[in-house]
Every structure is written in structure tokens, then in C-alpha cells.
Design an enzyme around this catalytic site. Structure first.
Site, mmCIF file in Angstrom:
data_model
loop_
_atom_site.group_PDB
_atom_site.id
_atom_site.type_symbol
_atom_site.label_atom_id
_atom_site.label_comp_id
_atom_site.label_asym_id
_atom_site.label_seq_id
_atom_site.Cartn_x
_atom_site.Cartn_y
_atom_site.Cartn_z
ATOM 1 N N ASP A 113 44.584 58.122 20.539
ATOM 2 C CA ASP A 113 44.574 57.495 19.287
ATOM 3 C C ASP A 113 44.527 58.535 18.318
ATOM 4 O OD1 ASP A 113 44.816 55.148 20.439
ATOM 5 O OD2 ASP A 113 42.686 54.641 20.105
ATOM 6 N N LEU A 114 45.205 58.202 17.047
ATOM 7 C CA LEU A 114 45.334 58.896 15.935
ATOM 8 C C LEU A 114 44.129 59.717 15.593
ATOM 9 C CD1 LEU A 114 47.117 60.078 13.627
ATOM 10 C CD2 LEU A 114 46.529 57.966 12.284
#
Length: 232
Positions: free
Chosen positions: A178-179
Site C-alpha cells: 500500500d501507498l
């Protein structure tokens, strides 16, 4: 990869090709333009100034000022040759080619706006440390551009050695993070590696461990440090 190199003669550029150069008032034996230098150094490969300029526009030529010898040529110190660049005695000019069907920039162009540490790399795969705040893939509608891990990987990883079979056009992340997450990211450089590593995730042969920083404490009375929680 660099496939050919030339060194500008210490005595300057001479000979019939140099004497027939256009606009002789703008150059001298010790100060010539890069296209003219290419014509003098390799007339067979660069028989005309237009052929030399075409190679420069394609990004095929590197220029290392003051290297002194071919042995001292360093691609990391070289610049991408341009039509207007000047060549002096002792400069080294090199020709580079892109490996067929792949996208790996030259050493001289390997610059990214953020760091991706390489923890392991061979001709088939790599393990890199994804920094937090950068997506693995750009959004399908744009937005991150070159600030994605996938876009940056060709600039930090080395291309597979010549003779390696089934090379991917560019390094391919095998999974996502994830970011806001940082951590290890597996990358495939060949098709067999991509298939094997992807299958390892599908069959859950890969064990993932996450660490998180939390503010406050859990309210579940049954929770204790070191207790594993499995979410269905």
C-alpha cells in the site's frame, strides 16, 4: 550497454574528413563538435553528419570529458551526447545500445527522484525496499507518473546479462504494498521468475510479517503483546 568506444586524439582531429567539415571557422583540431568527431573517428559507421546527428538524437552516444583513455571511461561520469557538444583531446566517446525488447536506461541516465535500496539482485529477480509514500503502480488515470516504484525500477536495477532467456521488457513487481507502507518488494526480471514468484503468493508459500506503530492501546481485554490476530 556500451558496445564501442573511441578516444579523441591527443594531437587533435586531422585528416581529409576533418578538413572537409562544414563551417570550419567554428571548429579547430582541438575543439570540434561531437558529430564531426564521430565522423572522423569512425567514418564507416558515421559516413555523414546527418548519420552522426541521428545517433545522437536516439541517445546512443555518451561523452566522458577528460577521461584520457578508453580504459578510464566511466559511464556514470559521462553525459548523454548532444549535437552541440564539443570534443577536446582526451575525451572519450562511447556508443551504447538498448538490449533488444527491454527498457533499461543507460548508466548515465540512471537518476530517480527518490531512493529505492536494493537488498538482493540477480539476472532473474530482485528484492528492493519500497519507501513509504510511493505507490507500486501509477493510478490508471495518471497522477503519479514517474513517482511510482514500477516506473523507477528500470533506473535502479541492472539489466539481465546477455544470454539470459525470456527477459521481461522491464522489471515487474510481483506483488503490491500500500501507498503508506514501506517494506520488502519482490521484483521479477524474467518471465519464469515472474511465474514462479507469483505462484508462491497464490499458494501462500510466502509468509508476510507486518509491523505497525499505533497510538494508544487496544481495548480488547483478551489482547496481549505478542498475540497473533487473524482477520477472516
Amino acid at each position: 550497454r556500451v558496445v564501442q568506444s573511441w578516444v579523441a586524439p591527443t594531437g587533435g582531429f586531422l585528416g581529409p574528413i576533418f578538413d572537409a567539415r562544414p563551417r570550419p571557422d567554428l571548429t579547430s583540431p582541438t575543439d570540434v563538435t561531437l558529430p564531426i568527431a564521430l565522423m572522423v573517428l569512425d567514418a564507416e559507421q558515421f559516413p555523414s553528419i546527418s548519420r552522426a546527428r541521428k545517433a545522437l538524437r536516439k541517445g546512443s552516444i555518451l561523452l566522458h570529458h577528460g577521461a584520457g583513455s578508453i580504459a578510464a571511461f566511466d559511464a556514470t561520469c559521462a553525459i548523454m551526447g548532444r549535437v552541440g557538444d564539443r570534443v577536446a583531446p582526451g575525451d572519450v566517446i562511447a556508443k551504447q545500445v538498448r538490449m533488444e525488447g527491454t527498457f533499461y536506461p543507460s548508466e548515465a541516465a540512471r537518476q530517480t527522484t527518490f531512493q529505492i535500496p536494493i537488498l538482493y539482485e540477480d539476472d532473474h529477480c530482485a528484492v528492493v525496499h519500497k519507501p513509504a509514500g510511493y505507490p507500486v503502480y501509477s493510478h490508471k488515470k495518471g497522477g503519479h507518473g514517474q513517482l511510482s516504484i514500477r516506473a523507477a525500477l528500470p533506473y535502479v536495477l541492472s539489466p539481465p546479462a546477455p544470454g539470459t532467456h525470456h527477459i521481461l521488457r522491464r522489471p515487474q513487481p510481483v506483488h503490491r504494498l500500500d501507498l503508506p507502507t514501506s517494506g520488502l518488494l519482490l521484483v521479477a526480471k524474467t518471465k519464469p521468475a515472474l511465474m514462479e514468484l507469483s505462484n508462491a503468493f497464490v499458494t501462500r508459500a510466502v509468509r508476510k510479517t507486518y509491523q505497525a506503530i499505533v497510538y494508544g492501546g487496544p481495548t480488547d481485554p483478551g489482547w496481549a503483546p505478542g498475540t497473533e490476530r487473524i482477520r477472516d
